[in-house]
Design a protein around this motif. Structure first.
Motif, PDB file in Angstrom:
ATOM      1  N   ASP A   1       0.795  -1.237   0.000  1.00 24.59           N
ATOM      2  CA  ASP A   1       0.000   0.000   0.000  1.00 24.59           C
ATOM      3  C   ASP A   1       0.829   1.288   0.000  1.00 24.59           C
ATOM      4  O   ASP A   1       0.265   2.366   0.126  1.00 24.59           O
ATOM      5  CB  ASP A   1      -0.969   0.053   1.206  1.00 24.59           C
TER       6      ASP A   1
ATOM      7  N   THR B   1       2.340  -0.223  -7.197  1.00 29.93           N
ATOM      8  CA  THR B   1       1.570  -0.413  -8.424  1.00 29.93           C
ATOM      9  C   THR B   1       1.250   0.926  -9.074  1.00 29.93           C
ATOM     10  O   THR B   1       1.388   1.093 -10.292  1.00 29.93           O
ATOM     11  CB  THR B   1       0.258  -1.166  -8.105  1.00 29.93           C
ATOM     12  N   THR B   2       0.846   1.878  -8.242  1.00 31.15           N
ATOM     13  CA  THR B   2       0.498   3.202  -8.757  1.00 31.15           C
ATOM     14  C   THR B   2       1.723   3.849  -9.408  1.00 31.15           C
ATOM     15  O   THR B   2       1.622   4.471 -10.471  1.00 31.15           O
ATOM     16  CB  THR B   2      -0.029   4.095  -7.611  1.00 31.15           C
TER      17      THR B   2
ATOM     18  N   ASP C   1       1.771  14.308  -1.778  1.00 26.93           N
ATOM     19  CA  ASP C   1       0.578  15.159  -1.906  1.00 26.93           C
ATOM     20  C   ASP C   1      -0.307  15.088  -0.664  1.00 26.93           C
ATOM     21  O   ASP C   1      -1.169  15.929  -0.455  1.00 26.93           O
ATOM     22  CB  ASP C   1      -0.226  14.711  -3.126  1.00 26.93           C
TER      23      ASP C   1
HETATM   24  P1  GDP Z   1       1.167  -1.130  -3.495  1.00 25.11           P
HETATM   25  O1  GDP Z   1       0.490  -2.107  -2.577  1.00 25.11           O
HETATM   26  O2  GDP Z   1       2.500  -0.708  -2.956  1.00 25.11           O
HETATM   27  O3  GDP Z   1       1.243  -1.572  -4.920  1.00 25.11           O
HETATM   28  O4  GDP Z   1       0.292   0.204  -3.415  1.00 25.11           O
HETATM   29  P2  GDP Z   1      -0.754   0.780  -4.471  1.00 25.11           P
HETATM   30  O5  GDP Z   1      -0.074   1.318  -5.664  1.00 25.11           O
HETATM   31  O6  GDP Z   1      -1.813  -0.235  -4.691  1.00 25.11           O
HETATM   32  O7  GDP Z   1      -1.330   2.013  -3.658  1.00 25.11           O
HETATM   33  C1  GDP Z   1      -2.014   1.858  -2.435  1.00 25.11           C
HETATM   34  C2  GDP Z   1      -2.959   3.006  -2.209  1.00 25.11           C
HETATM   35  O8  GDP Z   1      -2.245   4.218  -2.081  1.00 25.11           O
HETATM   36  C3  GDP Z   1      -3.930   3.215  -3.364  1.00 25.11           C
HETATM   37  O9  GDP Z   1      -5.180   3.527  -2.840  1.00 25.11           O
HETATM   38  C4  GDP Z   1      -3.329   4.371  -4.124  1.00 25.11           C
HETATM   39  O10 GDP Z   1      -4.303   5.126  -4.786  1.00 25.11           O
HETATM   40  C5  GDP Z   1      -2.693   5.173  -3.015  1.00 25.11           C
HETATM   41  N1  GDP Z   1      -1.571   5.965  -3.498  1.00 25.11           N
HETATM   42  C6  GDP Z   1      -0.516   5.527  -4.211  1.00 25.11           C
HETATM   43  N2  GDP Z   1       0.315   6.543  -4.489  1.00 25.11           N
HETATM   44  C7  GDP Z   1      -0.216   7.640  -3.920  1.00 25.11           C
HETATM   45  C8  GDP Z   1       0.191   9.007  -3.853  1.00 25.11           C
HETATM   46  O11 GDP Z   1       1.202   9.425  -4.389  1.00 25.11           O
HETATM   47  N3  GDP Z   1      -0.620   9.844  -3.159  1.00 25.11           N
HETATM   48  C9  GDP Z   1      -1.757   9.413  -2.552  1.00 25.11           C
HETATM   49  N4  GDP Z   1      -2.456  10.332  -1.881  1.00 25.11           N
HETATM   50  N5  GDP Z   1      -2.171   8.162  -2.606  1.00 25.11           N
HETATM   51  C10 GDP Z   1      -1.414   7.277  -3.273  1.00 25.11           C
END
Ligand code: GDP
Length: 471
Positions: A82, A86-87, A182
């Protein structure tokens, strides 16, 4: 591990092999084994260097220096769940779409490439540690650079530390992406301090770790991150011989109903060509078609290029090394040989059968048969344990039931059996896949029955067999 588990169990901790124990428990076990445990604070935490050299790097060592030329850095993104891996991968992928890349990149094949300032960067698009760890476990190593994502509202978390350890053990440089800047609750300074305590000191504090503030969600700082990647790439020698022996790593593989086995490969040395015969782990075949990460058909792929290929006979494992061999005949010979070796290896694992175990008792000093009994319901468990107890009265060799419970045979049953040289007896139950695997590696004998009478008879027969020499 068995020894440790034995002591844990003796102390009432039914531990499995992957379990974390607290310091106090660890200290007790250590002292029972004749060691003194001392608590280390995270600052002092030493990362164990495995010193392993990936196979493809060894192959690279055979290349002449003059033949080597620089290639695109291969980057993997690690970090706590989280925190935005992925994002971030999506945001990086989209930088290209913004630049008008035809069609965009929609398909996920496990890796993709982007261009920054006219230079290419390859990203392994399998977030999480699984792929990275799988590669390392097989002696392969896909990545040249690790981007460690840390959410600045959350800070260093367990998987952040794990990722740092993985990267260090693999001797791969780390760039930190301070993500989610952000957010109103972002606290990058605090996170930098936390990372500093783990030995990742930001460059602005005279350290040597580049930390880039980004927002994966709002696509802020992505260009800076790419810039940082190229900077680190330039300070490391990331090279290969495009004309050399073709080797690389399997990134992922799956069966497509219409196309057959689709395998994503990362070429690490040499140039892979459509039509080449390749061997990847226990799979092999001739490349019938080759595609780039956009799904466009290509004929050639040089170092650091991810490609998807069609034509393997079997599904290889992520992390398997692949190499080009002379022809399909050679593919078959190598695969056959590897499969045979695997079979021999499995066959050579001595699985002590109940009979063998009894035979051991017969010859050895052990006068006790230890059993772990699992049954479907309490109603069948009782008559079984009672009958086994009755057997005790008749024989000079003791039957002791270490553990009797209802439920399927699990890993912890096998662990207990392995730790105490016991046999696992099941009645109307099954052993789950993990338990069966463990039983195989730990050479634990597992017997399953569905008639109580047979179960008792077997044990009785075996006990009698044990006593036979006395006649
Ligand atoms: P992963 O488990 O590391 O792959 O994390 P994800 O990419 O699935 O992101 C987890 C959550 O954090 C999601 O709800 C994203 O929308 C949120 N998220 C990721 N990057 C950012 C960011 O730069 N800013 C904010 N505010 N939320 C983010």
């Amino acid at each position: 591990p068995i020894q440790v588990i034995k002591i844990l169990m003796a102390n009432g901790v039914m531990a499995n092999i992957n379990q974390l124990v607290d310091f106090d428990t660890a200290a007790i076990v250590a002292s029972e084994m004749g060691f003194e445990a001392s608590l280390e604070t995270p600052e002092e935490e030493e990362v164990k260097e495995t010193g392993e050299i990936p196979l493809w790097r060894k192959m690279l060592a055979d290349e002449k220096d003059a033949d080597l030329s620089s290639r695109a850095p291969v980057v993997t993104i690690l970090g706590h769940v989280d925190h935005g891996k992925t994002t971030l991968l999506d945001a990086i992928r989209h930088t290209q779409v913004a630049e008008g890349e035809a069609g965009g990149i929609t398909q996920h094949i496990g890796a993709y490439q982007v261009e920054h300032n006219g230079r290419e960067i390859t990203f392994l698009d399998t977030p999480g540690h699984a792929a990275f760890t799988a590669m390392r476990a097989r002696g392969a190593q896909g990545a040249d650079i690790v981007v460690l994502v840390v959410a600045v509202n959350d800070g260093v978390m367990p998987q952040t530390k794990e990722a740092i350890n993985h990267a260090r053990a693999a001797k791969v440089p780390i760039i930190v992406a301070l993500n989610k800047i952000d957010r109103p609750d972002a606290n990058p300074e605090f996170v930098k301090k936390q990372l500093g305590e783990l030995g990742l000191v930001p460059d602005e504090w005279d350290g040597d770790t580049i930390m880039v503030p980004v927002s994966a969600k709002q696509k802020i700082g992505i260009e800076d991150l790419l810039e940082a990647i190229l900077l680190v790439a330039d300070s490391t020698s990331i090279r290969a011989n495009p004309a050399g022996k073709v080797v690389g790593t399997v990134i992922e593989a799956e069966i497509d109903r219409s196309k057959g086995v689709m395998t994503t490969l990362l070429v690490q040395n040499g140039t892979l060509q459509a039509g080449d015969a390749i061997v990847a782990g226990m799979a092999g075949g001739k490349i019938r078609a080759m595609f780039d990460f956009r799904g466009k058909r290509i004929r050639k792929a040089g170092p650091s290029t991810p490609v998807q290929i069609m034509g393997l006979s079997d599904v290889p494992n992520a992390g398997d090394i692949f190499e080009v061999v002379a022809n399909e005949k050679e593919v078959r010979a190598i695969v056959e040989e590897r499969k045979q070796k695997e079979k021999d290896r499995k066959g050579s694992i001595k699985r002590a059968s109940l009979e063998e175990l009894f035979a051991n008792f017969q010859s050895g000093t052990t006068q006790e048969l230890k059993l772990i009994v699992k049954a479907d319901v309490q109603g069948s468990l009782e008559p079984i344990t009672n009958s086994l107890d009755d057997l005790n009265k008749q024989q000079s060799i003791k039957v002791s039931i270490l553990h009797a419970e209802t439920g399927n045979i699990t890993e912890s049953d096998i662990m207990l059996a392995a730790a105490s040289d016991a046999v696992v007896i099941g009645f109307n139950v099954d052993a789950d896949a993990a338990a069966r695997r463990l039983a195989e590696t730990e050479e634990v004998s597992v017997r399953v029955y569905n008639i109580i009478y047979r179960l008792i008879e077997d044990i009785e027969k075996a006990l009698k067999g044990m006593l036979e020499p006395e006649y």
